[in-house]
Design an enzyme around this catalytic site. Structure first.
Site, short mmCIF file in Angstrom:
data_model
loop_
_atom_site.label_atom_id
_atom_site.label_comp_id
_atom_site.label_asym_id
_atom_site.label_seq_id
_atom_site.Cartn_x
_atom_site.Cartn_y
_atom_site.Cartn_z
N HIS A 1 -1.75 -0.24 -9.77
CA HIS A 1 -2.36 -0.94 -8.62
C HIS A 1 -3.04 -2.28 -9.26
CE1 HIS A 1 -4.24 -1.34 -4.43
NE2 HIS A 1 -3.80 -2.60 -4.72
N ARG B 1 0.91 -1.02 -0.09
CA ARG B 1 -0.03 0.08 0.09
C ARG B 1 1.09 1.22 0.01
NH1 ARG B 1 -3.34 -3.12 -1.48
NH2 ARG B 1 -5.27 -3.40 -0.29
P1 NAP Z 1 -0.60 -11.29 5.04
O1 NAP Z 1 -0.82 -12.73 4.67
O2 NAP Z 1 -1.55 -10.70 5.69
O3 NAP Z 1 0.99 -11.28 5.47
C1 NAP Z 1 1.22 -9.86 6.18
C2 NAP Z 1 2.81 -10.23 6.28
O4 NAP Z 1 3.21 -8.87 7.08
C3 NAP Z 1 2.86 -11.12 7.54
O5 NAP Z 1 4.06 -11.84 7.44
C4 NAP Z 1 3.31 -10.12 8.70
O6 NAP Z 1 4.00 -10.73 9.82
C5 NAP Z 1 3.80 -9.14 8.24
N1 NAP Z 1 3.66 -7.78 9.03
C6 NAP Z 1 2.40 -7.08 9.41
N2 NAP Z 1 2.44 -6.26 10.31
C7 NAP Z 1 4.12 -6.31 10.18
C8 NAP Z 1 4.92 -5.28 11.17
N3 NAP Z 1 4.41 -4.42 11.97
N4 NAP Z 1 6.26 -5.66 11.20
C9 NAP Z 1 6.57 -6.64 10.35
N5 NAP Z 1 5.84 -7.44 9.54
C10 NAP Z 1 4.53 -7.20 9.67
O7 NAP Z 1 -0.68 -10.38 3.68
P2 NAP Z 1 -0.43 -10.61 1.87
O8 NAP Z 1 -1.74 -11.64 1.60
O9 NAP Z 1 0.81 -11.28 2.11
O10 NAP Z 1 -0.69 -9.38 1.37
C11 NAP Z 1 0.19 -8.24 1.88
C12 NAP Z 1 -0.35 -6.79 1.30
O11 NAP Z 1 -0.14 -7.02 -0.07
C13 NAP Z 1 -1.77 -6.79 1.56
O12 NAP Z 1 -2.03 -6.60 2.61
C14 NAP Z 1 -2.25 -5.81 0.63
O13 NAP Z 1 -1.94 -4.41 1.21
C15 NAP Z 1 -1.14 -5.90 -0.62
N6 NAP Z 1 -1.66 -6.25 -1.76
C16 NAP Z 1 -1.38 -5.53 -2.92
C17 NAP Z 1 -1.85 -6.01 -4.17
C18 NAP Z 1 -1.53 -5.16 -5.36
O14 NAP Z 1 -2.02 -5.59 -6.49
N7 NAP Z 1 -0.64 -4.47 -5.38
C19 NAP Z 1 -2.41 -7.23 -4.30
C20 NAP Z 1 -2.96 -8.17 -3.22
C21 NAP Z 1 -2.51 -7.35 -2.04
P3 NAP Z 1 3.65 -12.16 10.55
O15 NAP Z 1 3.75 -13.31 9.63
O16 NAP Z 1 4.46 -12.33 11.86
O17 NAP Z 1 2.27 -11.98 10.74
C1 GLV Z 2 -5.11 -5.55 -3.89
O1 GLV Z 2 -4.59 -4.67 -3.57
C2 GLV Z 2 -5.51 -6.51 -2.62
O2 GLV Z 2 -5.36 -6.28 -1.46
O3 GLV Z 2 -6.06 -7.54 -2.98
#
Ligand code: NAP
Ligand code: GLV
Length: 310
Positions: free
Chosen positions: A273, A225
């Site tokens: 995005h 984000r």
């Molecule tokens: P997720 O499964 O919720 O994983 C989040 C990761 O971030 C976990 O490893 C978590 O640590 C770590 N984290 C959270 N807070 C933290 C902190 N304060 N300090 C250090 N590490 C921290 O999320 P995801 O599914 O991988 O997705 C990540 C993000 O990608 C989403 O939240 C979204 O904003 C973004 N996204 C973007 C797109 C795009 O098209 N650009 C698409 C989809 C998603 P722990 O493992 O220890 O809990």
């Molecule tokens: C896209 O940004 C998502 O969070 O799925």
């Protein structure tokens, strides 16, 4: 009264989701906003950024499904009912993200921006390729998407490091965790890939101090984000050359306003995005499974913890 699901998204194709869900839940009345039918029949909401007040219209909601991975916008609402909230958690979505991250990392590791510039000047700019293992890539956030991207980078032979909140063990990735470990982690990277959720803890986490912890000439890829990175600090670091290049898929304000300085910077690649999107064919199955779980009083999968913020 037949229970229903209401769908809202301005980005996703309603027909594809309706068809995919109906294949798993033929008995469910699937409604696409604004044709919501009887509001009291709505039990499930599958939504991406609906207007404020949208959820409050459905007093019988039992499950809110975020039509995406990041729940920051959903959790910031003031009409969120006290029911389980789930997110899309789909290996195909993770694979799409891993593909984008691999592309962005390879683009830097193989000096492609340099060749893009050289081509504009009709210049044969030979730079001897380096082995992938010579490039240190740090993935910030090792969740569903971050861990998959890290594994893909390992497969390509990069020196992959990872940072998360809690300890992690991922094959081929040297992992550290916790805020205290961040400056050192950053100081040993050639490329930083931001894959953190936006939470109160991560908002502007990568500000002036953390960006200057990166070695001079480092590259930054942000697919999480926009607000996880302090845009003003990033602009300054890109102008000074401390950060040599950035690939940005996400921004504090989206769409990125036409007057934003990022648009004119040679060393910034902008995509609107779309690093990864929710995919109806594969995601419908897990949404259906959670609906079945709600119906039978079981705990849902991929539940979001609103206090944690992700
Ligand atoms: P997720 O499964 O919720 O994983 C989040 C990761 O971030 C976990 O490893 C978590 O640590 C770590 N984290 C959270 N807070 C933290 C902190 N304060 N300090 C250090 N590490 C921290 O999320 P995801 O599914 O991988 O997705 C990540 C993000 O990608 C989403 O939240 C979204 O904003 C973004 N996204 C973007 C797109 C795009 O098209 N650009 C698409 C989809 C998603 P722990 O493992 O220890 O809990
Ligand atoms: C896209 O940004 C998502 O969070 O799925």
């Amino acid at each position: 009264m037949k229970e229903s699901l209401v769908f809202y998204s301005e980005y996703d194709e309603p027909a594809a989701w309706t068809e995919a869900l109906a294949a798993h839940l033929p008995d469910l009345d699937i409604r696409v906003y604004p044709d919501v039918g009887a509001p009291e029949a709505v039990r499930y909401a599958l939504v991406w950024k609906p207007p404020q007040g949208f959820l409050a219209r459905f007093p019988g909601l039992r499950l809110v499904v975020n039509l995406g991975a990041g729940v920051d916008a959903l959790l910031a609402r003031d009409d969120l009912p006290d029911v389980p909230i789930t997110r899309i958690s789909d290996p195909n979505m993770a694979r799409m993200m891993a593909g984008y991250v691999l592309f962005a990392v390879l683009r830097y590791a193989r000096d492609i921006p340099l060749f893009e510039r050289a081509k504009r000047e009709r210049r044969w700019a030979y730079v001897h390729p380096r082995e992938a293992c010579e490039t240190r890539v740090g993935v910030l956030g090792l969740g569903e998407l971050g861990a998959t991207a890290a594994a893909e980078l390992v497969r390509h032979g990069f020196d992959v490091r990872g940072w998360s909140r809690s300890p992690k063990s991922l094959a081929g990735v040297s992992c550290v965790h916790g805020k205290d470990a961040l400056p050192r982690f950053l100081s040993e990277l050639d490329i930083a890939v931001v894959m953190l959720p936006l939470t109160p803890e991560t908002r502007r986490l990568l500000g002036r101090d953390m960006l200057s912890a990166l070695p001079a000439g480092a590259k930054l890829i942000n697919v999480s984000r926009g607000a996880v990175v302090d845009e003003q600090a990033l602009l300054e670091a890109l102008k000074s050359g401390h950060i040599a290049e950035a690939t940005l898929d996400v921004f504090e304000t989206e769409p990125l306003p036409p007057e934003h300085p990022f648009w004119t910077m040679e060393n910034v690649l902008i995509t609107p995005h779309l690093a990864s999107v929710a995919l109806p064919r594969s995601a419908a199955q897990q949404i259906a499974e959670n609906i079945r779980r709600v119906r039978s009083g079981r705990e849902v999968l991929n539940r979001v913890d609103p206090r944690r913020g992700y």
